[in-house]
Write an enzyme that holds these catalytic residues in place. Structure first.
Site, mmCIF file in Angstrom:
data_model
loop_
_atom_site.group_PDB
_atom_site.id
_atom_site.type_symbol
_atom_site.label_atom_id
_atom_site.label_comp_id
_atom_site.label_asym_id
_atom_site.label_seq_id
_atom_site.Cartn_x
_atom_site.Cartn_y
_atom_site.Cartn_z
ATOM 1 N N ARG A 104 -0.959 -4.045 1.459
ATOM 2 C CA ARG A 104 -1.485 -3.434 0.236
ATOM 3 C C ARG A 104 -0.948 -4.162 -0.988
ATOM 4 O O ARG A 104 -1.647 -4.936 -1.609
ATOM 5 C CB ARG A 104 -1.118 -1.944 0.201
ATOM 6 C CG ARG A 104 -1.704 -1.191 -0.991
ATOM 7 C CD ARG A 104 -1.441 0.300 -0.847
ATOM 8 N NE ARG A 104 -2.028 1.064 -1.925
ATOM 9 C CZ ARG A 104 -1.354 1.535 -2.982
ATOM 10 N NH1 ARG A 104 -0.055 1.304 -3.101
ATOM 11 N NH2 ARG A 104 -1.966 2.235 -3.918
ATOM 12 N N SER A 118 -12.357 3.423 2.535
ATOM 13 C CA SER A 118 -11.739 4.666 2.064
ATOM 14 C C SER A 118 -12.809 5.630 1.592
ATOM 15 O O SER A 118 -13.674 5.259 0.785
ATOM 16 C CB SER A 118 -10.781 4.376 0.904
ATOM 17 O OG SER A 118 -9.670 3.642 1.338
ATOM 18 N N LYS A 156 -0.006 7.072 -5.206
ATOM 19 C CA LYS A 156 -1.080 6.603 -6.087
ATOM 20 C C LYS A 156 -1.085 7.469 -7.333
ATOM 21 O O LYS A 156 -1.005 8.696 -7.259
ATOM 22 C CB LYS A 156 -2.449 6.700 -5.394
ATOM 23 C CG LYS A 156 -2.666 5.676 -4.289
ATOM 24 C CD LYS A 156 -4.103 5.755 -3.814
ATOM 25 C CE LYS A 156 -4.395 4.712 -2.766
ATOM 26 N NZ LYS A 156 -5.813 4.751 -2.333
#
Length: 211
Positions: free
Chosen positions: A38, A107, A136
């Site tokens: 990521r 996602s 997040k």
């Protein structure tokens, strides 16, 4: 892919004083099934250099490496696939660029989006955020957590594997599997653990209890 019990999503900024390759190596020792690079806080060059080292670990262990967002980095690293969000390339375009053998994830948080992703050719779905999470900025409040019932509804709506993500821990992972998910994806539960290898093992045990 249906055997993906525990899916590590890397993030150096959430890994304490350990590097991402160190976290990945420990998670592999703990039995992790797949790793997603990521690293949203670093530029493409840094992410590539980090990814090269991660790729060495995953290739040696026979663990799939997925790159978040960036099809170009997935190609450059000879990764096994890419995971896409709402602002990334469409699934069909990524498929054309990466080829039929690539693993492409998407996602989603809603049933309609899940069906659309499956129709477009996604191989699996990352569904969440299930529980409140601090990883997040846009989903760190409880009002954004979709909950277990939504996971179950998405599982019922598609025929491709679902991986639950967002606030998943060893204490609640079994409920995600009970809802029909094939596995769980985590960031801090592994990256921020005192012992990432042991944390991975605990998650595997929790997933096994839910199956």
């Amino acid at each position: 892919m249906t055997d993906w019990r525990v899916y590590l999503v890397t993030q150096a900024s959430l890994s304490g004083d350990r590097t991402t390759p160190e976290i990945v190596e420990a998670a592999i020792e703990g039995g992790v099934d797949v790793v997603q690079l990521r690293e949203k806080d670093v530029n493409a060059r840094e992410r590539y250099e980090m990814g090269r080292e991660v790729r060495e670990h995953t290739r040696e262990a026979g663990v799939p490496l997925i790159v978040n967002d960036r099809v170009d980095l997935a190609l450059a690293l000879e990764a096994d696939g890419v995971h896409l969000g709402d602002e990334d390339l469409p699934v069909a375009v990524a498929r054309e660029l990466l080829g039929e053998d690539a693993i492409i994830g998407r996602s989603v948080s809603f049933v309609d989006d899940a069906r659309e992703a499956e129709t477009a050719g996604a191989d699996y779905l990352g569904v969440g955020a299930i529980f409140p999470t601090g990883s997040k900025d846009d989903i760190d409040d409880a009002e954004y957590a979709i909950g277990i019932d939504r996971v179950a509804a998405i599982v019922d709506a598609v025929d491709i594997p679902v991986v639950g993500i967002g606030g998943v821990t060893a204490e609640n992972a079994d409920s995600v599997i009970d809802a029909g998910a094939a596995g769980v994806a985590v960031i801090t539960e592994i990256t921020n653990a005192d012992d990432p290898e042991a944390a991975t093992g605990r998650l595997i045990d929790a997933v096994s209890k839910g199956q």
